[in-house]
Structure formats: structure tokens, C-alpha cells
Motif scaffolding. Structure first.
Motif, PDB file in Angstrom:
ATOM      1  N   GLY A 185      12.310  -8.160  -3.551  1.00  0.00           N
ATOM      2  CA  GLY A 185      12.251  -9.554  -3.147  1.00  0.00           C
ATOM      3  C   GLY A 185      10.961 -10.266  -3.506  1.00  0.00           C
ATOM      4  O   GLY A 185      10.791 -11.436  -3.180  1.00  0.00           O
ATOM      5  N   PHE A 186      10.028  -9.563  -4.159  1.00  0.00           N
ATOM      6  CA  PHE A 186       8.785 -10.183  -4.603  1.00  0.00           C
ATOM      7  C   PHE A 186       8.242  -9.364  -5.770  1.00  0.00           C
ATOM      8  O   PHE A 186       8.717  -8.265  -6.043  1.00  0.00           O
ATOM      9  CB  PHE A 186       7.753 -10.268  -3.475  1.00  0.00           C
ATOM     10  N   THR A 187       7.264  -9.920  -6.454  1.00  0.00           N
ATOM     11  CA  THR A 187       6.684  -9.236  -7.616  1.00  0.00           C
ATOM     12  C   THR A 187       5.691  -8.203  -7.122  1.00  0.00           C
ATOM     13  O   THR A 187       4.491  -8.481  -6.951  1.00  0.00           O
ATOM     14  CB  THR A 187       6.029 -10.247  -8.561  1.00  0.00           C
ATOM     15  N   PHE A 188       6.192  -6.995  -6.879  1.00  0.00           N
ATOM     16  CA  PHE A 188       5.421  -5.911  -6.264  1.00  0.00           C
ATOM     17  C   PHE A 188       4.098  -5.675  -6.993  1.00  0.00           C
ATOM     18  O   PHE A 188       3.051  -5.509  -6.366  1.00  0.00           O
ATOM     19  CB  PHE A 188       6.276  -4.649  -6.241  1.00  0.00           C
ATOM     20  N   SER A 189       4.138  -5.681  -8.296  1.00  0.00           N
ATOM     21  CA  SER A 189       2.958  -5.329  -9.094  1.00  0.00           C
ATOM     22  C   SER A 189       1.833  -6.359  -8.985  1.00  0.00           C
ATOM     23  O   SER A 189       0.724  -6.108  -9.457  1.00  0.00           O
ATOM     24  CB  SER A 189       3.347  -5.138 -10.555  1.00  0.00           C
ATOM     25  N   SER A 190       2.098  -7.503  -8.371  1.00  0.00           N
ATOM     26  CA  SER A 190       1.087  -8.552  -8.242  1.00  0.00           C
ATOM     27  C   SER A 190       0.322  -8.493  -6.923  1.00  0.00           C
ATOM     28  O   SER A 190      -0.617  -9.266  -6.720  1.00  0.00           O
ATOM     29  CB  SER A 190       1.738  -9.928  -8.376  1.00  0.00           C
ATOM     30  N   TYR A 191       0.716  -7.604  -6.029  1.00  0.00           N
ATOM     31  CA  TYR A 191       0.161  -7.598  -4.678  1.00  0.00           C
ATOM     32  C   TYR A 191      -0.534  -6.295  -4.332  1.00  0.00           C
ATOM     33  O   TYR A 191      -0.015  -5.208  -4.605  1.00  0.00           O
ATOM     34  CB  TYR A 191       1.269  -7.838  -3.647  1.00  0.00           C
ATOM     35  N   VAL A 234      -4.233  -0.283  -1.266  1.00  0.00           N
ATOM     36  CA  VAL A 234      -4.378  -0.054  -2.704  1.00  0.00           C
ATOM     37  C   VAL A 234      -4.242  -1.396  -3.405  1.00  0.00           C
ATOM     38  O   VAL A 234      -3.458  -2.252  -2.981  1.00  0.00           O
ATOM     39  CB  VAL A 234      -3.317   0.956  -3.207  1.00  0.00           C
ATOM     40  N   ASN A 235      -5.026  -1.591  -4.463  1.00  0.00           N
ATOM     41  CA  ASN A 235      -4.934  -2.865  -5.162  1.00  0.00           C
ATOM     42  C   ASN A 235      -3.678  -2.930  -6.015  1.00  0.00           C
ATOM     43  O   ASN A 235      -2.922  -1.961  -6.104  1.00  0.00           O
ATOM     44  CB  ASN A 235      -6.196  -3.115  -5.992  1.00  0.00           C
ATOM     45  N   SER A 236      -3.451  -4.064  -6.631  1.00  0.00           N
ATOM     46  CA  SER A 236      -2.191  -4.263  -7.341  1.00  0.00           C
ATOM     47  C   SER A 236      -2.019  -3.289  -8.505  1.00  0.00           C
ATOM     48  O   SER A 236      -0.904  -2.856  -8.789  1.00  0.00           O
ATOM     49  CB  SER A 236      -2.096  -5.706  -7.851  1.00  0.00           C
ATOM     50  N   GLY A 237      -3.106  -2.928  -9.152  1.00  0.00           N
ATOM     51  CA  GLY A 237      -3.026  -2.016 -10.286  1.00  0.00           C
ATOM     52  C   GLY A 237      -3.029  -0.547  -9.921  1.00  0.00           C
ATOM     53  O   GLY A 237      -2.762   0.308 -10.771  1.00  0.00           O
ATOM     54  N   GLY A 238      -3.346  -0.263  -8.676  1.00  0.00           N
ATOM     55  CA  GLY A 238      -3.318   1.120  -8.221  1.00  0.00           C
ATOM     56  C   GLY A 238      -4.598   1.898  -8.474  1.00  0.00           C
ATOM     57  O   GLY A 238      -4.647   3.110  -8.208  1.00  0.00           O
ATOM     58  N   ASP A 239      -5.649   1.233  -8.960  1.00  0.00           N
ATOM     59  CA  ASP A 239      -6.869   1.961  -9.311  1.00  0.00           C
ATOM     60  C   ASP A 239      -8.006   1.762  -8.330  1.00  0.00           C
ATOM     61  O   ASP A 239      -9.125   2.216  -8.570  1.00  0.00           O
ATOM     62  CB  ASP A 239      -7.325   1.585 -10.724  1.00  0.00           C
ATOM     63  N   ALA A 240      -7.750   1.111  -7.232  1.00  0.00           N
ATOM     64  CA  ALA A 240      -8.750   0.947  -6.178  1.00  0.00           C
ATOM     65  C   ALA A 240      -8.075   1.146  -4.833  1.00  0.00           C
ATOM     66  O   ALA A 240      -7.042   0.532  -4.548  1.00  0.00           O
ATOM     67  CB  ALA A 240      -9.399  -0.426  -6.253  1.00  0.00           C
ATOM     68  N   THR A 241      -8.647   2.018  -4.021  1.00  0.00           N
ATOM     69  CA  THR A 241      -8.058   2.353  -2.733  1.00  0.00           C
ATOM     70  C   THR A 241      -9.116   2.289  -1.635  1.00  0.00           C
ATOM     71  O   THR A 241     -10.316   2.384  -1.903  1.00  0.00           O
ATOM     72  CB  THR A 241      -7.445   3.761  -2.743  1.00  0.00           C
ATOM     73  N   SER A 242      -8.661   2.142  -0.402  1.00  0.00           N
ATOM     74  CA  SER A 242      -9.547   2.183   0.746  1.00  0.00           C
ATOM     75  C   SER A 242      -8.802   2.812   1.912  1.00  0.00           C
ATOM     76  O   SER A 242      -7.561   2.772   1.967  1.00  0.00           O
ATOM     77  CB  SER A 242     -10.062   0.788   1.112  1.00  0.00           C
ATOM     78  N   TYR A 243      -9.584   3.421   2.825  1.00  0.00           N
ATOM     79  CA  TYR A 243      -8.998   4.179   3.917  1.00  0.00           C
ATOM     80  C   TYR A 243      -9.745   3.923   5.219  1.00  0.00           C
ATOM     81  O   TYR A 243     -10.966   3.741   5.223  1.00  0.00           O
ATOM     82  CB  TYR A 243      -9.048   5.681   3.621  1.00  0.00           C
ATOM     83  N   ALA A 265       6.353   0.544 -11.679  1.00  0.00           N
ATOM     84  CA  ALA A 265       7.612   0.566 -12.424  1.00  0.00           C
ATOM     85  C   ALA A 265       8.795   0.794 -11.485  1.00  0.00           C
ATOM     86  O   ALA A 265       9.917   0.368 -11.784  1.00  0.00           O
ATOM     87  CB  ALA A 265       7.563   1.647 -13.490  1.00  0.00           C
ATOM     88  N   LYS A 266       8.521   1.473 -10.374  1.00  0.00           N
ATOM     89  CA  LYS A 266       9.584   1.769  -9.404  1.00  0.00           C
ATOM     90  C   LYS A 266       9.507   0.887  -8.165  1.00  0.00           C
ATOM     91  O   LYS A 266      10.283   1.059  -7.225  1.00  0.00           O
ATOM     92  CB  LYS A 266       9.516   3.239  -8.986  1.00  0.00           C
ATOM     93  N   ASN A 267       8.547  -0.042  -8.142  1.00  0.00           N
ATOM     94  CA  ASN A 267       8.360  -0.901  -6.966  1.00  0.00           C
ATOM     95  C   ASN A 267       8.232  -0.090  -5.683  1.00  0.00           C
ATOM     96  O   ASN A 267       8.826  -0.423  -4.644  1.00  0.00           O
ATOM     97  CB  ASN A 267       9.521  -1.899  -6.831  1.00  0.00           C
ATOM     98  N   THR A 268       7.443   0.963  -5.743  1.00  0.00           N
ATOM     99  CA  THR A 268       7.344   1.895  -4.620  1.00  0.00           C
ATOM    100  C   THR A 268       5.887   2.209  -4.290  1.00  0.00           C
ATOM    101  O   THR A 268       5.078   2.445  -5.186  1.00  0.00           O
ATOM    102  CB  THR A 268       8.110   3.192  -4.900  1.00  0.00           C
ATOM    103  N   ALA A 306       3.092  -2.882   4.124  1.00  0.00           N
ATOM    104  CA  ALA A 306       2.987  -4.338   4.175  1.00  0.00           C
ATOM    105  C   ALA A 306       2.140  -4.826   3.015  1.00  0.00           C
ATOM    106  O   ALA A 306       1.336  -4.061   2.457  1.00  0.00           O
ATOM    107  CB  ALA A 306       2.355  -4.777   5.493  1.00  0.00           C
ATOM    108  N   LYS A 307       2.301  -6.083   2.670  1.00  0.00           N
ATOM    109  CA  LYS A 307       1.365  -6.697   1.743  1.00  0.00           C
ATOM    110  C   LYS A 307      -0.023  -6.685   2.391  1.00  0.00           C
ATOM    111  O   LYS A 307      -0.159  -6.888   3.602  1.00  0.00           O
ATOM    112  CB  LYS A 307       1.776  -8.135   1.442  1.00  0.00           C
ATOM    113  N   TYR A 308      -1.047  -6.481   1.591  1.00  0.00           N
ATOM    114  CA  TYR A 308      -2.399  -6.374   2.122  1.00  0.00           C
ATOM    115  C   TYR A 308      -2.862  -7.689   2.737  1.00  0.00           C
ATOM    116  O   TYR A 308      -2.762  -8.754   2.135  1.00  0.00           O
ATOM    117  CB  TYR A 308      -3.358  -5.967   1.006  1.00  0.00           C
ATOM    118  N   ARG A 309      -3.385  -7.615   3.957  1.00  0.00           N
ATOM    119  CA  ARG A 309      -3.921  -8.795   4.635  1.00  0.00           C
ATOM    120  C   ARG A 309      -5.353  -8.582   5.118  1.00  0.00           C
ATOM    121  O   ARG A 309      -5.996  -9.531   5.560  1.00  0.00           O
ATOM    122  CB  ARG A 309      -3.031  -9.174   5.822  1.00  0.00           C
TER     123      ARG A 309
END
Length: 120
Positions: free
Chosen positions: A26-32, A51-60, A75-78, A97-100
Motif C-alpha cells: 500500500g506504499f512505496t516500501f523502499s522509500s521509507y 533501519v533506513n530506506s536503503g537498509g545500510d544504516a540501523t539503530s537499536y 525487492a520483497k517489501n519485507t 511501522a514506518k519510522y517516526r
């Protein structure tokens, strides 16, 4: 319509592992940027990881650092959360959730979540 469907929870003994998944639509997963948050019994929402939109930055959150790993497959929206060395205090319903922000106060319960129960 935004849909986030979590799966992969279950009952595990302390020290065990689980891998959670979140299927997005329902949204452009790769942009969020995306987050995992959790709610333990009787407590408010706790931000766990992002995790950022590209998957190369994470925080915990400090409570899971070194034990949990967030990742995504655009690619799998997962979205994924690999949870190792689980503790009873990790028992909660987990939501994606989308990052807030890096606080549970920025989030609300979205979707059905997936229950994780860690026995001692």
C-alpha cells in the motif's frame, strides 16, 4: 491502503532465537525508513530498532543491542528482525511501522502484531 502484516512470533525458551517478518503493502516500501516497536504486558510501546530506506544504516534500543538485528528486503517489501539470546523481558507483542523516531511515544499499535513469549 497501508498494510503491515507481522509474523514469526512464538514461544521460545530463554537463550533461543526467533526471526520476525513484516510484509508491507500500500506504499512505496523502499522509500521509507522502518521500525520495530514492542508492547510488553501492562506497559506502553517501546521502540526497538530502525533501519533506513536503503537498509545500510540501523539503530537499536540499548535493551536489545548486540542481540537483535534488523534488516529489509526492498525487492520483497519485507522487514525482518532477527532476535537472538532472547530473555524473558523480551516477551511482548511486536509491531512494525514506518519510522517516526527512537521512542515508543511516537508510535501507536498498527496491525495485529506478532506475539513473542520467552520462558525462563
Amino acid at each position: 491502503e497501508v498494510q503491515l502484516v507481522e509474523s514469526g512470533g512464538g514461544l521460545v525458551q530463554a537463550g533461543g532465537s526467533l526471526r520476525l517478518s513484516c510484509a508491507a503493502s500500500g506504499f512505496t516500501f523502499s522509500s521509507y525508513a522502518m521500525s520495530w516497536v514492542r508492547q510488553a504486558p501492562g506497559k506502553g510501546l517501546e521502540w526497538v530498532s530502525a533501519v533506513n530506506s536503503g537498509g545500510d544504516a540501523t539503530s537499536y534500543a540499548d535493551s536489545v543491542k548486540g542481540r537483535f538485528t534488523i534488516s529489509r528486503d526492498n525487492a520483497k517489501n519485507t522487514l525482518y528482525l532477527q532476535m537472538n539470546s532472547l530473555k524473558p523481558e523480551d516477551t511482548a507483542v511486536y509491531y512494525c511501522a514506518k519510522y517516526r523516531g527512537n521512542s515508543g511515544t511516537y508510535y501507536s499499535q498498527e496491525g495485529q502484531g506478532t506475539q513473542v513469549t520467552v520462558s525462563s
